[in-house]
Design a protein around this motif. Structure first.
Motif, PDB file in Angstrom:
ATOM      1  N   LYS A 126       0.829  -1.213   0.000  1.00  0.00           N
ATOM      2  CA  LYS A 126       0.000   0.000   0.000  1.00  0.00           C
ATOM      3  C   LYS A 126       0.860   1.258   0.000  1.00  0.00           C
ATOM      4  O   LYS A 126       0.562   2.224  -0.694  1.00  0.00           O
ATOM      5  CB  LYS A 126      -0.940  -0.001   1.214  1.00  0.00           C
ATOM      6  N   GLN A 127       1.936   1.245   0.787  1.00  0.00           N
ATOM      7  CA  GLN A 127       2.831   2.411   0.835  1.00  0.00           C
ATOM      8  C   GLN A 127       3.508   2.641  -0.509  1.00  0.00           C
ATOM      9  O   GLN A 127       3.608   3.774  -0.983  1.00  0.00           O
ATOM     10  CB  GLN A 127       3.902   2.239   1.928  1.00  0.00           C
ATOM     11  N   ILE A 128       3.997   1.586  -1.127  1.00  0.00           N
ATOM     12  CA  ILE A 128       4.654   1.718  -2.431  1.00  0.00           C
ATOM     13  C   ILE A 128       3.672   2.256  -3.456  1.00  0.00           C
ATOM     14  O   ILE A 128       3.994   3.161  -4.231  1.00  0.00           O
ATOM     15  CB  ILE A 128       5.254   0.362  -2.881  1.00  0.00           C
ATOM     16  N   CYS A 129       2.450   1.733  -3.466  1.00  0.00           N
ATOM     17  CA  CYS A 129       1.430   2.204  -4.414  1.00  0.00           C
ATOM     18  C   CYS A 129       1.078   3.665  -4.173  1.00  0.00           C
ATOM     19  O   CYS A 129       0.898   4.433  -5.110  1.00  0.00           O
ATOM     20  CB  CYS A 129       0.180   1.342  -4.323  1.00  0.00           C
ATOM     21  N   GLU A 130       0.974   4.057  -2.900  1.00  0.00           N
ATOM     22  CA  GLU A 130       0.632   5.439  -2.579  1.00  0.00           C
ATOM     23  C   GLU A 130       1.741   6.392  -3.014  1.00  0.00           C
ATOM     24  O   GLU A 130       1.474   7.446  -3.580  1.00  0.00           O
ATOM     25  CB  GLU A 130       0.369   5.580  -1.085  1.00  0.00           C
ATOM     26  N   VAL A 131       2.995   6.007  -2.764  1.00  0.00           N
ATOM     27  CA  VAL A 131       4.123   6.844  -3.151  1.00  0.00           C
ATOM     28  C   VAL A 131       4.189   6.990  -4.670  1.00  0.00           C
ATOM     29  O   VAL A 131       4.435   8.077  -5.196  1.00  0.00           O
ATOM     30  CB  VAL A 131       5.452   6.257  -2.599  1.00  0.00           C
ATOM     31  N   MET A 132       3.926   5.900  -5.385  1.00  0.00           N
ATOM     32  CA  MET A 132       4.012   5.923  -6.845  1.00  0.00           C
ATOM     33  C   MET A 132       2.706   6.382  -7.496  1.00  0.00           C
ATOM     34  O   MET A 132       2.668   6.599  -8.709  1.00  0.00           O
ATOM     35  CB  MET A 132       4.405   4.541  -7.353  1.00  0.00           C
ATOM     36  N   GLY A 133       1.624   6.506  -6.716  1.00  0.00           N
ATOM     37  CA  GLY A 133       0.341   6.951  -7.274  1.00  0.00           C
ATOM     38  C   GLY A 133      -0.367   5.876  -8.077  1.00  0.00           C
ATOM     39  O   GLY A 133      -1.155   6.176  -8.965  1.00  0.00           O
TER      40      GLY A 133
END
Length: 194
Positions: free
Chosen positions: A43-50
């Motif tokens: 979830k964090q990786i997806c949020e950072v990358m949008g």
């Protein structure tokens, strides 16, 4: 009949088996923990990358609202029906308020008043003319011919939206349909509906 005698396991082999069992339990626990910890990392990786962001920073879900809808203005859409043939034809509602970009469904009712099957087609028209390219129909009974059995009543949907690029000076749009009988098609010539 004699039963075969099982050789006793040596104490060294038992100890190795217990060690292997302990290692396998530890590996299974580590794998479970890694899989469990991967969810917040993902979830964090997806949020950072949008990518694939379903929950926004303010806690609202991303699909709560259609960002294409212009809620700052409302357009009055009036509905009209004209019958040119053996039926009653009218919209279920005469008008409604619509925001540009909002997906809307309206129903038209038609009743064949004849004791025979009729084939018909609806032709739309718009007023003012400048609104025509901005009135986008997704589904409409006017896209195809309608075959009405004797005394059949039917409600037919029109699903549409107004393009947000609709000129600001347009405050009212009239959608009018003329529903007319298609001459020259007899029951034998009517294509079979599948």
């Amino acid at each position: 009949m004699t039963t075969p005698v099982q050789p006793q396991q040596e104490p060294q082999t038992r100890g190795l088996n217990r060690q292997m069992l302990g290692k396998l339990v530890v590996i299974a626990c580590v794998m479970f923990g890694f899989g469990y910890a991967l969810i917040p990392v993902y979830k964090q990786i997806c949020e950072v990358m949008g990518i694939n962001v379903l929950t926004q920073k303010d806690g609202t879900v991303a699909w709560d609202k259609n960002t294409q809808v212009d809620t700052t203005r409302s357009i009055t859409v009036e509905f009209d029906g004209n019958a040119q043939g053996p039926w009653r034809f009218r919209p279920v509602v005469s008008s409604m308020q619509v925001h540009p970009g909002e997906l809307v469904t309206v129903l038209y009712e038609v009743v064949n008043t004849q004791g025979r099957t009729v084939n018909a087609q609806a032709i739309p028209s718009y007023a003012p003319q400048s609104a025509t390219p901005h009135f986008k129909k997704v589904e409409c009974f006017c896209f195809q011919q309608q075959t009405l059995k004797p005394h059949e009543a039917r409600q037919m949907p029109v699903v549409f939206f107004l393009d947000p690029a609709l000129p600001k000076e347009v405050k009212t749009i009239t959608l009018s349909y003329t529903f007319f009988e298609i001459a020259g098609l007899s029951q034998a010539q009517t294509p079979a509906v599948q």
